[in-house]
Motif scaffolding. Structure first.
Motif, PDB file in Angstrom:
ATOM      1  N   ALA A   1      75.515  55.040   9.692  1.00  0.00           N
ATOM      2  CA  ALA A   1      76.957  54.442   9.660  1.00  0.00           C
ATOM      3  C   ALA A   1      76.927  52.936  10.054  1.00  0.00           C
ATOM      4  O   ALA A   1      77.549  52.024   9.492  1.00  0.00           O
TER       5      ALA A   1
ATOM      6  N   ALA B   1      76.956  59.145  12.736  1.00  0.00           N
ATOM      7  CA  ALA B   1      78.183  59.212  13.602  1.00  0.00           C
ATOM      8  C   ALA B   1      78.229  58.185  14.536  1.00  0.00           C
ATOM      9  O   ALA B   1      77.819  57.083  14.429  1.00  0.00           O
TER      10      ALA B   1
ATOM     11  N   ASP C   1      83.229  52.430  13.964  1.00  0.00           N
ATOM     12  CA  ASP C   1      83.387  52.389  12.664  1.00  0.00           C
ATOM     13  C   ASP C   1      84.735  52.529  11.902  1.00  0.00           C
ATOM     14  O   ASP C   1      85.222  51.941  10.866  1.00  0.00           O
TER      15      ASP C   1
ATOM     16  N   VAL D   1      86.561  62.997   8.312  1.00  0.00           N
ATOM     17  CA  VAL D   1      85.565  63.137   9.257  1.00  0.00           C
ATOM     18  C   VAL D   1      85.390  64.757   9.550  1.00  0.00           C
ATOM     19  O   VAL D   1      85.983  65.532  10.356  1.00  0.00           O
TER      20      VAL D   1
ATOM     21  N   TYR E   1      85.824  56.756   3.014  1.00  0.00           N
ATOM     22  CA  TYR E   1      84.486  56.875   3.883  1.00  0.00           C
ATOM     23  C   TYR E   1      84.557  58.347   4.247  1.00  0.00           C
ATOM     24  O   TYR E   1      85.466  58.843   4.941  1.00  0.00           O
TER      25      TYR E   1
ATOM     26  N   ARG F   1      82.512  60.456   7.190  1.00  0.00           N
ATOM     27  CA  ARG F   1      81.948  60.231   8.225  1.00  0.00           C
ATOM     28  C   ARG F   1      81.049  61.564   8.805  1.00  0.00           C
ATOM     29  O   ARG F   1      81.605  62.667   9.277  1.00  0.00           O
TER      30      ARG F   1
END
Length: 299
Positions: free
Chosen positions: A72, A101, A117, A131, A153, A155
């Motif tokens: 990340a 993470a 992030d 997420v 994105y 994660r």
């Protein structure tokens, strides 16, 4: 989660000739088979993260669907200017998939931590942020991202919940409070199990969010309207307060209180330690969440 990601992308590459994988050494072994089957569609640029994002922008401009992967901090923080310009300003999409993470790689030090992030991506328009809290949620979130054209994105983390939850439909009510409940707790991704344990015995509604951008403002408004009180506690696995603006916007039509738990903004932990050590330092272990929840809802 990383294995689920690699398997999902490898399978998708066989069906969609647009998909190309760009790596910076990390997880290259997981894509060796895909590289052999699809020459030119798995590119390892080495530890040159600015080039990684720049190349993704170039691939996207040719009509390809780049999937970009590394730790990340090297994916979001180090090449942030390239994310802003080579993807966002050019109006092209990519799927960025990060591991590590906030501090999964605590033993490797601050260089491998990226609690900011999601907050950093919040400064740019048009990003979807997933997420997941369980490996089984990864394919369900990833497949639509691969088939699309937007900027996404994902994660990933090494520590998740014991069971997968429904994803892709906004906030999911996991435990409903009574009509006179104290309020609502929103647990993001891998925080859910800790939140459920920490709020046992509290009359609150617990919601789960695996997609945080766009934030399900309408869903939170409905849940808050049904609760006894419209107060909201956000528990996020990244920088505390990252979603405060989203909560405020969601509940702009009603008086409410809100509190945020996450990686503390004023606590630079300089000892490497373990992820569990960092949880305790930032008040993100179950006991600390329980104390914070009771302080917020009962005072």
């Amino acid at each position: 989660m990383r294995d689920a990601f690699a398997a999902t992308v490898t399978q998708a590459m066989a069906d969609d000739p647009r998909i190309a994988v760009l790596l910076a050494d990390i997880s290259a072994d997981r894509f060796a088979e895909a590289a052999a089957r699809h020459p030119g569609r798995v590119v390892n640029v080495g530890i040159r993260e600015q080039l990684l994002i720049g190349a993704a922008g170039g691939f996207a401009l040719t009509g390809m669907r780049p999937v970009v992967h590394t730790y990340a901090p090297f994916l979001i923080e180090r090449p942030f200017e390239q994310i802003k310009l080579d993807l966002g300003h050019q109006g092209v999409g990519a799927v960025l998939v990060g591991i590590g993470a906030s501090y999964d790689g605590a033993e490797m030090g601050r260089t491998h931590m990226a609690p900011g992030d999601v907050a950093l991506l919040d400064t740019l328009p048009g990003w979807t942020v997933h997420v997941p809290g369980h490996a089984a949620e990864v394919p369900k979130l990833l497949r639509p991202a691969l088939a699309g054209d937007g900027r996404v994105y994902v994660r990933l983390t090494e520590r998740g919940n014991a069971a997968a939850r429904p994803v892709g439909e906004g906030l999911v009510v996991v435990r409903a409070g009574s009509a006179r409940s104290l309020g609502t707790v929103v647990a993001v991704g891998p925080m859910l199990d800790r939140v459920l344990a920490a709020t046992a015995g509290l009359d609150v509604t617990v919601c789960y969010a695996a997609t945080v951008r766009p934030f399900d403002r309408a869903g939170l408004n409905r849940v808050a309207a049904a609760a006894g009180h419209p107060d909201v506690l956000m528990v996020e696995p990244y920088l505390e307060g990252t979603s405060s603006r989203e909560v405020a916007e969601a509940l702009a039509d009603r008086r409410h209180r809100q509190a945020s738990l996450g990686v503390a903004r004023d606590n630079e932990v300089r000892g490497y330690g373990t992820p569990a050590d960092h949880d305790r330092a930032h008040g993100l272990d179950t006991a600390a969440i329980a104390r914070s929840a009771r302080e917020f809802f009962l005072t």
